[in-house]
Design an enzyme around this catalytic site. Structure first.
Site, PDB file in Angstrom:
ATOM      1  N   ASP A 122       0.864  -1.194   0.000  1.00  0.00           N
ATOM      2  CA  ASP A 122       0.000   0.000   0.000  1.00  0.00           C
ATOM      3  C   ASP A 122       0.897   1.239   0.000  1.00  0.00           C
ATOM      4  O   ASP A 122       2.079   1.165   0.355  1.00  0.00           O
ATOM      5  CB  ASP A 122      -0.910   0.028   1.243  1.00  0.00           C
ATOM      6  CG  ASP A 122      -1.846   1.246   1.224  1.00  0.00           C
ATOM      7  OD1 ASP A 122      -2.417   1.553   0.156  1.00  0.00           O
ATOM      8  OD2 ASP A 122      -1.989   1.912   2.272  1.00  0.00           O
ATOM      9  N   SER A 123       0.307   2.366  -0.374  1.00  0.00           N
ATOM     10  CA  SER A 123       1.044   3.626  -0.312  1.00  0.00           C
ATOM     11  C   SER A 123       1.452   3.950   1.126  1.00  0.00           C
ATOM     12  O   SER A 123       2.412   4.675   1.339  1.00  0.00           O
ATOM     13  CB  SER A 123       0.158   4.752  -0.848  1.00  0.00           C
ATOM     14  OG  SER A 123      -1.000   4.848  -0.051  1.00  0.00           O
TER      15      SER A 123
ATOM     16  N   TYR B 282      -0.916   8.590  -2.435  1.00  0.00           N
ATOM     17  CA  TYR B 282      -0.872   8.381  -3.891  1.00  0.00           C
ATOM     18  C   TYR B 282      -2.124   8.955  -4.571  1.00  0.00           C
ATOM     19  O   TYR B 282      -2.131   9.182  -5.778  1.00  0.00           O
ATOM     20  CB  TYR B 282      -0.861   6.883  -4.209  1.00  0.00           C
ATOM     21  CG  TYR B 282       0.458   6.169  -4.098  1.00  0.00           C
ATOM     22  CD1 TYR B 282       1.571   6.729  -3.461  1.00  0.00           C
ATOM     23  CD2 TYR B 282       0.598   4.890  -4.642  1.00  0.00           C
ATOM     24  CE1 TYR B 282       2.761   6.025  -3.375  1.00  0.00           C
ATOM     25  CE2 TYR B 282       1.790   4.195  -4.572  1.00  0.00           C
ATOM     26  CZ  TYR B 282       2.865   4.760  -3.926  1.00  0.00           C
ATOM     27  OH  TYR B 282       4.049   4.049  -3.843  1.00  0.00           O
ATOM     28  N   GLY B 283      -3.187   9.128  -3.781  1.00  0.00           N
ATOM     29  CA  GLY B 283      -4.521   9.411  -4.346  1.00  0.00           C
ATOM     30  C   GLY B 283      -4.630  10.671  -5.174  1.00  0.00           C
ATOM     31  O   GLY B 283      -5.538  10.809  -5.991  1.00  0.00           O
TER      32      GLY B 283
ATOM     33  N   CYS C 200      -4.250  -1.472  -2.171  1.00  0.00           N
ATOM     34  CA  CYS C 200      -4.402  -0.035  -2.371  1.00  0.00           C
ATOM     35  C   CYS C 200      -5.276   0.145  -3.605  1.00  0.00           C
ATOM     36  O   CYS C 200      -4.945  -0.370  -4.687  1.00  0.00           O
ATOM     37  CB  CYS C 200      -3.013   0.572  -2.599  1.00  0.00           C
ATOM     38  SG  CYS C 200      -3.028   2.311  -3.050  1.00  0.00           S
ATOM     39  N   ASN C 201      -6.391   0.824  -3.425  1.00  0.00           N
ATOM     40  CA  ASN C 201      -7.313   1.013  -4.562  1.00  0.00           C
ATOM     41  C   ASN C 201      -6.697   1.894  -5.636  1.00  0.00           C
ATOM     42  O   ASN C 201      -6.890   1.675  -6.821  1.00  0.00           O
ATOM     43  CB  ASN C 201      -8.615   1.641  -4.080  1.00  0.00           C
ATOM     44  CG  ASN C 201      -9.457   0.656  -3.312  1.00  0.00           C
ATOM     45  OD1 ASN C 201     -10.316   0.001  -3.873  1.00  0.00           O
ATOM     46  ND2 ASN C 201      -9.207   0.506  -2.026  1.00  0.00           N
ATOM     47  N   THR C 202      -5.959   2.928  -5.201  1.00  0.00           N
ATOM     48  CA  THR C 202      -5.379   3.862  -6.164  1.00  0.00           C
ATOM     49  C   THR C 202      -4.379   3.130  -7.062  1.00  0.00           C
ATOM     50  O   THR C 202      -4.395   3.286  -8.289  1.00  0.00           O
ATOM     51  CB  THR C 202      -4.692   5.021  -5.406  1.00  0.00           C
ATOM     52  OG1 THR C 202      -5.609   5.523  -4.425  1.00  0.00           O
ATOM     53  CG2 THR C 202      -4.299   6.128  -6.341  1.00  0.00           C
TER      54      THR C 202
ATOM     55  N   GLU D  72      -3.904   9.538   8.264  1.00  0.00           N
ATOM     56  CA  GLU D  72      -2.484   9.280   8.562  1.00  0.00           C
ATOM     57  C   GLU D  72      -1.965  10.205   9.673  1.00  0.00           C
ATOM     58  O   GLU D  72      -1.028   9.873  10.378  1.00  0.00           O
ATOM     59  CB  GLU D  72      -1.636   9.385   7.292  1.00  0.00           C
ATOM     60  CG  GLU D  72      -2.016   8.318   6.262  1.00  0.00           C
ATOM     61  CD  GLU D  72      -0.857   7.481   5.738  1.00  0.00           C
ATOM     62  OE1 GLU D  72       0.272   7.959   5.761  1.00  0.00           O
ATOM     63  OE2 GLU D  72      -1.121   6.338   5.307  1.00  0.00           O
TER      64      GLU D  72
ATOM     65  N   CYS E  24     -11.193   2.787  -0.490  1.00  0.00           N
ATOM     66  CA  CYS E  24      -9.812   3.152  -0.161  1.00  0.00           C
ATOM     67  C   CYS E  24      -9.474   2.370   1.093  1.00  0.00           C
ATOM     68  O   CYS E  24     -10.281   2.344   2.044  1.00  0.00           O
ATOM     69  CB  CYS E  24      -9.699   4.652   0.105  1.00  0.00           C
ATOM     70  SG  CYS E  24      -8.084   5.128   0.789  1.00  0.00           S
ATOM     71  N   THR E  25      -8.317   1.728   1.112  1.00  0.00           N
ATOM     72  CA  THR E  25      -8.024   0.817   2.220  1.00  0.00           C
ATOM     73  C   THR E  25      -7.736   1.538   3.540  1.00  0.00           C
ATOM     74  O   THR E  25      -7.648   0.894   4.583  1.00  0.00           O
ATOM     75  CB  THR E  25      -6.846  -0.111   1.845  1.00  0.00           C
ATOM     76  OG1 THR E  25      -5.719   0.691   1.471  1.00  0.00           O
ATOM     77  CG2 THR E  25      -7.219  -1.013   0.692  1.00  0.00           C
ATOM     78  N   HIS E  26      -7.595   2.861   3.487  1.00  0.00           N
ATOM     79  CA  HIS E  26      -7.477   3.621   4.737  1.00  0.00           C
ATOM     80  C   HIS E  26      -8.840   3.794   5.432  1.00  0.00           C
ATOM     81  O   HIS E  26      -8.890   4.023   6.637  1.00  0.00           O
ATOM     82  CB  HIS E  26      -6.936   5.028   4.469  1.00  0.00           C
ATOM     83  CG  HIS E  26      -5.463   5.091   4.220  1.00  0.00           C
ATOM     84  ND1 HIS E  26      -4.874   4.607   3.087  1.00  0.00           N
ATOM     85  CD2 HIS E  26      -4.456   5.610   4.977  1.00  0.00           C
ATOM     86  CE1 HIS E  26      -3.568   4.833   3.149  1.00  0.00           C
ATOM     87  NE2 HIS E  26      -3.292   5.440   4.282  1.00  0.00           N
TER      88      HIS E  26
HETATM   89  N1  DGL Z   1      -4.925   3.277   0.637  1.00  0.00           N
HETATM   90  C1  DGL Z   1      -4.927   3.740  -0.712  1.00  0.00           C
HETATM   91  C2  DGL Z   1      -6.168   3.351  -1.468  1.00  0.00           C
HETATM   92  O1  DGL Z   1      -6.764   2.343  -1.144  1.00  0.00           O
HETATM   93  C3  DGL Z   1      -4.712   5.166  -1.006  1.00  0.00           C
HETATM   94  C4  DGL Z   1      -4.114   6.078  -0.256  1.00  0.00           C
HETATM   95  C5  DGL Z   1      -3.377   7.179  -0.888  1.00  0.00           C
HETATM   96  O2  DGL Z   1      -3.980   8.147  -1.374  1.00  0.00           O
HETATM   97  O3  DGL Z   1      -2.176   7.045  -0.846  1.00  0.00           O
HETATM   98  O4  DGL Z   1      -6.542   4.021  -2.384  1.00  0.00           O
END
Ligand code: DGL
Length: 271
Positions: free
Chosen positions: A8-9, A40-41, A71-73, A156, A190-192
């Site tokens: 993940d990011s 990363y988003g 990570c979805n992104t 975060e 988004c996994t966060h």
């Molecule tokens: N956890 C990441 C996701 O599922 C993204 C987080 C990010 O923006 O870095 O998209």
């Protein structure tokens, strides 16, 4: 043979790792968080692809035969190119899987009104991956997306627990809910975001279900390994988990406990 790589990011993939470990406790796992370059988003397609490929290659170099982009992104912006262009050259026997496909395969079953809301990063929303994939598996479903540009940073930095942070989150959820009255299912794309699940549930009507991806991805991985015994045999089974981060390992160890119930002793690396 090697551990299953989870990328993940930042910290968000820990929510997926947590559910995967509950479902498949006997396997070994190697987690990599690119915390130094998160989020990363809001980054471009090319940058997310470059960073994700570097991370995948790092996990391959450290022995992983299979990597899950938790990570979805990265799944939205890099997975297809890695699978189609890079793997055939660098590791035809290796596999990289994402989190969007398993989620979109079954999310239609959750909705009685066939109206699904998606909360995700700007990158994931702009990719339209959820719309495209859900239309393949559940063509009768309508998809309403809303991008939440500040959520990953809020999470975060732990500011999601402050009144100001909650105000931003509430506003985003309201924009999504206002886009269509029939929405009865919201996928946290988004996994966060699973760390916000309880709060989001407290501000939407009880008839709306909030779906996190962890269990869905874990079930899908178990099914994949069952259907691909040649890959299953390459995954070592010692029940261990190790963590890599591109940020300070002390900071990662401290913050990781917000996402996973495990003692984290990470190693700092550069990509
Ligand atoms: N956890 C990441 C996701 O599922 C993204 C987080 C990010 O923006 O870095 O998209």
């Amino acid at each position: 043979m090697g551990p299953i790589g989870i990328f993940d990011s930042g910290y968000g993939g820990l929510t997926i790792l947590s559910d995967i470990r509950k479902r498949l406790p006997n396997y070994d796992y190697l987690y990599l968080g690119d915390n130094a370059r998160a989020p990363y988003g809001t980054r471009s397609f090319d940058v997310v692809y470059d960073y994700t490929l570097q991370a995948v290659n790092e996990l391959f170099d450290r022995g992983c035969e299979m990597v899950i982009l938790a990570c979805n992104t990265a799944s939205a912006k890099a997975l297809r190119t890695i699978q189609q262009n890079d793997l055939p050259k660098t590791g035809p026997e290796k596999r990289v899987l994402g989190v969007i496909r398993p989620s979109t395969e079954i999310i239609g079953q959750f909705s009685a009104t066939k109206s699904i809301g998606v909360l995700a990063t700007p990158g994931t929303v702009a990719s339209k991956s959820y719309e495209i994939e859900i239309s393949k598996f559940s063509p009768q479903c309508k998809v309403y997306q809303h991008a939440c540009p500040s959520w990953v940073t809020l999470i975060e930095s732990n500011e999601h627990q402050t009144e100001a942070g909650k105000g931003i989150i509430r506003q985003d959820v309201e924009i999504l809910m206002d886009s269509n009255d029939a929405i009865d299912t919201i996928i946290l794309g988004c996994t966060h975001y699973p760390v916000l699940k309880d709060y989001i549930e407290s501000i939407v009507p009880t008839s709306v279900q909030i779906v996190a991806q962890g269990k869905i991805v874990a079930d899908s991985l178990a099914d994949y390994l069952n259907r691909h015994p040649w890959m299953d045999e390459k995954c070592t089974k010692g029940g261990s988990v190790r963590f890599l981060t591109t940020e300070s390992s002390e900071e990662f160890n401290q913050n990781a406990s917000n996402y996973i119930d495990a003692t984290v002793n990470s190693l700092h690396i550069t990509l």
